[in-house]
Design an enzyme around this catalytic site. Sequence first.
Site, short mmCIF file in Angstrom:
data_model
loop_
_atom_site.label_atom_id
_atom_site.label_comp_id
_atom_site.label_asym_id
_atom_site.label_seq_id
_atom_site.Cartn_x
_atom_site.Cartn_y
_atom_site.Cartn_z
N ASP A 9 0.87 -1.16 0.00
CA ASP A 9 0.00 0.00 0.00
C ASP A 9 0.92 1.22 0.00
OD1 ASP A 9 -2.41 1.58 0.45
OD2 ASP A 9 -1.70 1.79 2.52
N ASP A 11 -0.10 5.05 0.99
CA ASP A 11 -0.36 6.01 2.06
C ASP A 11 -0.53 5.29 3.40
OD1 ASP A 11 -0.54 8.37 0.29
OD2 ASP A 11 -2.29 7.30 -0.48
#
Length: 177
Positions: A9, A11
């Site tokens: 991922d 953020d």
Amino acid sequence: MANKAVFLDRDGTLIVDKVYLGDPAGVEILPGVKDALLKIMAAGYDLFIVSNQSGVGRGKFTEADMHRVNDRMCELLKPVEFKKIYCCPCAPEDPKCNCRKPSPKFLFRAEEDYLINLRKCFFIGDRETDVQCAINGGCHPILLLTGHGRESQAKLAGKKYHTAEDFAAAADLILKH
């Protein structure tokens, strides 16, 4: 299919989670991420990013802004190399979207395009959708207990996944596997 990979991922996992980050000047790499990514690469894993970027679909920033943010992140992480950065620009309520996590669409695309064995892959993220994407794609999920990780645990009752206190600990889990 012998290749192995780590899906990431963006953020809250690699960079500080700033809601609707559309300005490359706002990119801040989280502590320990660069060194941990270099160790993962040295162990023979390819790196991929899979990120929901609903700010595009919601009109908060443009797709070009999203790419500039990604470029800045990559610049700050050099010499780390990502094979591919997959981003879903759709808003969560978009009925035509089929790529937003927890959909494993991008994992399956990477599997096909890069001859990856998803059963040998890991997915590191800080949200329930990251863990569910990994499960849906047949990867080993690692939930970071930073960012949104602790609050995501409650939503993941009964799911099988690993946890890590920070990104360096997640990398250690992968390297011990």
